[in-house]
Design a protein around this motif. Structure first.
Motif, PDB file in Angstrom:
ATOM      1  N   VAL A 148      52.062  36.060  43.413  1.00 15.63           N
ATOM      2  CA  VAL A 148      51.299  36.170  42.170  1.00 15.63           C
ATOM      3  C   VAL A 148      50.003  35.394  42.360  1.00 15.63           C
ATOM      4  O   VAL A 148      50.002  34.276  42.882  1.00 15.63           O
ATOM      5  N   SER A 149      48.898  36.011  41.968  1.00 14.86           N
ATOM      6  CA  SER A 149      47.605  35.347  42.056  1.00 14.86           C
ATOM      7  C   SER A 149      46.751  35.804  40.891  1.00 14.86           C
ATOM      8  O   SER A 149      47.169  36.649  40.087  1.00 14.86           O
ATOM      9  N   GLU A 150      45.551  35.263  40.810  1.00 13.23           N
ATOM     10  CA  GLU A 150      44.673  35.635  39.701  1.00 13.23           C
ATOM     11  C   GLU A 150      44.359  37.123  39.726  1.00 13.23           C
ATOM     12  O   GLU A 150      44.250  37.763  38.686  1.00 13.23           O
ATOM     13  N   GLY A 151      44.240  37.685  40.900  1.00 13.04           N
ATOM     14  CA  GLY A 151      43.929  39.102  41.006  1.00 13.04           C
ATOM     15  C   GLY A 151      45.150  39.996  41.084  1.00 13.04           C
ATOM     16  O   GLY A 151      45.027  41.223  41.102  1.00 13.04           O
ATOM     17  N   SER A 152      46.334  39.383  41.150  1.00 12.51           N
ATOM     18  CA  SER A 152      47.581  40.148  41.258  1.00 12.51           C
ATOM     19  C   SER A 152      48.625  39.526  40.342  1.00 12.51           C
ATOM     20  O   SER A 152      49.467  38.735  40.785  1.00 12.51           O
ATOM     21  N   PRO A 153      48.597  39.847  39.053  1.00 14.85           N
ATOM     22  CA  PRO A 153      49.502  39.208  38.093  1.00 14.85           C
ATOM     23  C   PRO A 153      50.946  39.646  38.270  1.00 14.85           C
ATOM     24  O   PRO A 153      51.243  40.632  38.956  1.00 14.85           O
ATOM     25  N   LEU A 154      51.833  38.902  37.634  1.00 20.12           N
ATOM     26  CA  LEU A 154      53.258  39.204  37.699  1.00 20.12           C
ATOM     27  C   LEU A 154      53.553  40.537  37.019  1.00 20.12           C
ATOM     28  O   LEU A 154      53.005  40.849  35.963  1.00 20.12           O
ATOM     29  N   GLY A 155      54.453  41.332  37.626  1.00 20.52           N
ATOM     30  CA  GLY A 155      54.863  42.597  37.030  1.00 20.52           C
ATOM     31  C   GLY A 155      55.956  42.403  35.995  1.00 20.52           C
ATOM     32  O   GLY A 155      55.910  41.456  35.204  1.00 20.52           O
TER      33      GLY A 155
ATOM     34  N   ASP B 189      49.919  31.764  44.161  1.00 19.20           N
ATOM     35  CA  ASP B 189      48.809  31.407  45.045  1.00 19.20           C
ATOM     36  C   ASP B 189      47.562  31.139  44.223  1.00 19.20           C
ATOM     37  O   ASP B 189      46.956  32.061  43.665  1.00 19.20           O
TER      38      ASP B 189
ATOM     39  N   VAL C 159      57.865  37.215  45.747  1.00 22.18           N
ATOM     40  CA  VAL C 159      56.919  37.967  44.927  1.00 22.18           C
ATOM     41  C   VAL C 159      55.642  37.145  44.802  1.00 22.18           C
ATOM     42  O   VAL C 159      55.630  36.110  44.138  1.00 22.18           O
TER      43      VAL C 159
END
Length: 509
Positions: A420-427, A385, A418
């Motif tokens: 993924v965004s700038e504030g929620s990076p990939l784990g 996103d 899953v």
């Protein structure tokens, strides 16, 4: 406060000033102040996604606006792709310009534009701010991208003509944009003032080619851009430049229709001067109809009207310039089609064969075909996103919009999603169930998206990346490039992946 009780020459001038203004408003029904200003001659209204509930509500809203002023322009940003207002709640059922350009079938482009026009006419809209005919020569362009038919000016010109013909065959006016060309920018004019430092000769060979074609095809309006072209006018962006609007557009290109400003609440237009002064300068430069923005208020309109009236009194704008602009605007909707008497059906239906045809516009690497073809099903969909530009907004996009309207394949419904965004990076990239399908837009322009893809690729060999925006020239982060993220193209992507997967997975939920 209404200005209807002013008398004499001042009343006529203020009515003409009103006629040059095209505000937006908050809510899904017209506020009293807006209806009153329409009765006082307000040029029209720009309808945005949050103003729309469904086709029947929009039909009723537009009927109330046109009842207040039968000559009102009811404008909407319906580009038939990523930028949609009619389908802001579920994504557009149209392919978008970049897909149409890649297929390069002008007859198809004309048909799609006619479908868009029929939907708009049925709901009472009279102008669409489309087509976008910028030649997208810069793959890092943050605001045009897949809104463009392509990078080649001659191709863009072919499809500009077809789109104008198609939509205007329904009685809805086209608005070719963004003059004199927003394709060679790396700055979003909603947020700042882009600079295109090229010569007039370069413009003639590149940016102006589609505009000449649109004018030759009879586009009734042209929208300006808030970009600075220092080799033409080092001081004023195009919207505020007499040299560009009167000298180039009116003079050299011979355009006689309505010149519409892009929204004056954008920083590229009013970041320095404020909206009232930007309105004064735009009218003086040659704009006829001023798109003010969204969620405007009665007080804002009063400030603009007062500023323009003061500019006329001070000799900054000839009264004849205002009268000329108002006359063009009134003529624009004088022959608009009647609003449908019953709730319109505006959703076109596409069968499986048509989805395959649209998927023919995709670019697909051999590696993507191999990985999909050897997979029993997909384990994970990584949804990337990115923050959409203001023109696109928050409309649902790509395959994630499809379940809002239609059934989706079982593998897509069953896959873990899953975000993924700038504030929620990939784990942990290695922990995801495979194979992994990464879906996003303009992936190469976002560092967090590049990081996620590189981390996935470093630990696994079952990753397929899908870029639904405008990919980089080297396609480094795009195993599949769809060149659009409308709901229709999302459905075409699902159909493509479904067909590419191992045969036993080709089913629907």
């Amino acid at each position: 406060m209404s200005d209807r009780h002013r008398t004499g020459a001042g009343e006529g001038l203020r009515r003409d000033i009103h006629t040059t203004l095209l505000p937006g408003f908050a809510g899904t029904s017209a506020p009293d102040w807006l209806l009153e200003r329409l009765r006082d001659g307000l040029g029209g209204v720009c309808v945005f996604g949050p103003n729309i509930v469904d086709a029947e509500q929009l039909r009723g809203l537009n009927a109330s606006l046109r009842d207040a002023n039968p000559l009102a322009v009811i404008a909407i940003d319906e580009e038939g792709g990523d930028v949609t207002r009619l389908f802001y709640d579920r994504g557009a059922p149209y392919p978008g310009n970049a897909v149409l350009g890649r297929l390069d079938e002008p007859e198809l482009t004309e048909r799609v534009a006619r479908e868009v026009g029929e939907a708009l006419a049925a709901t009472g809209c009279t102008v669409t701010f489309a087509p976008d005919i910028d030649a997208n020569s810069n793959p890092d362009n943050p605001v045009i991208g897949v809104r463009s038919f392509g990078a080649d000016p001659e191709l863009v010109a072919r499809h500009a003509s077809a789109w104008v013909r198609g939509v205007q065959s329904t009685g809805v006016a086209a608005s070719a944009k963004h003059f004199p060309g927003h394709g060679d920018t790396a700055t979003d004019s909603h947020l700042a003032l882009p600079v295109v430092d090229v010569s007039l000769d370069t413009l003639r060979e590149r940016e102006l080619v589609p505009f000449r074609a649109a004018i030759a095809s009879g586009t009734r309006t042209i929208m300006t851009s808030h970009i600075l072209l220092p080799q033409l006018d080092a001081e004023h962006p195009a919207t505020l430049s007499p040299r560009i609007l009167q000298g180039l557009l009116r003079g050299e290109l011979g355009f006689e229709g309505v010149i519409v400003s892009d929204a004056l609440d954008m920083k590229g237009a009013s970041g320095v001067h404020g909206i009232p002064e930007a309105a004064v300068r735009a009218l003086a430069a040659g704009c006829d109809l001023l798109c003010i923005g969204a969620d405007n208020t009665d007080a804002q309109l009063s400030e603009i009207v007062d500023a323009v009236e003061a500019a006329v009194a001070a000799g900054r704008i000839p009264v004849e310039r205002i009268a000329e602009a108002a006359a063009r605007v009134r003529a624009l909707s004088s022959d608009a089609p009647q609003i449908a008497a019953v709730a319109p059906v505006i959703e076109p239906v596409h069968d499986a064969e048509q989805l395959v045809a649209f998927a023919a516009a995709f670019e697909v690497t051999d590696a993507a075909r191999s990985r999909l073809g050897s997979a029993p099903r997909l384990g994970t969909v990584v949804r990337v996103d990115t923050v959409a530009n203001i023109a696109i907004g928050v409309a649902p996009w790509g395959p994630f919009a499809v379940p809002l309207v239609d059934e989706s394949p079982a593998w897509f419904a069953d896959a873990a999603v899953v975000p993924v965004s700038e504030g929620s990076p990939l784990g942990d990239a290695s922990a995801l169930a495979g194979p992994v399908l990464v879906v996003g837009k303009d992936l190469h322009r976002h560092a967090f998206a590049v990081d996620a893809i590189e981390r996935l690729r470093s630990v696994r060999d079952d990753v397929v990346t899908v870029d639904m925006g405008w990919p980089s020239n080297d396609r480094a982060y795009a195993d599949v490039s769809t060149f659009g993220a409308s709901r229709l193209i999302g459905a075409a992507l699902l159909a493509f992946v479904d067909a590419a997967l191992a045969p036993e997975t080709a089913d629907v939920a």
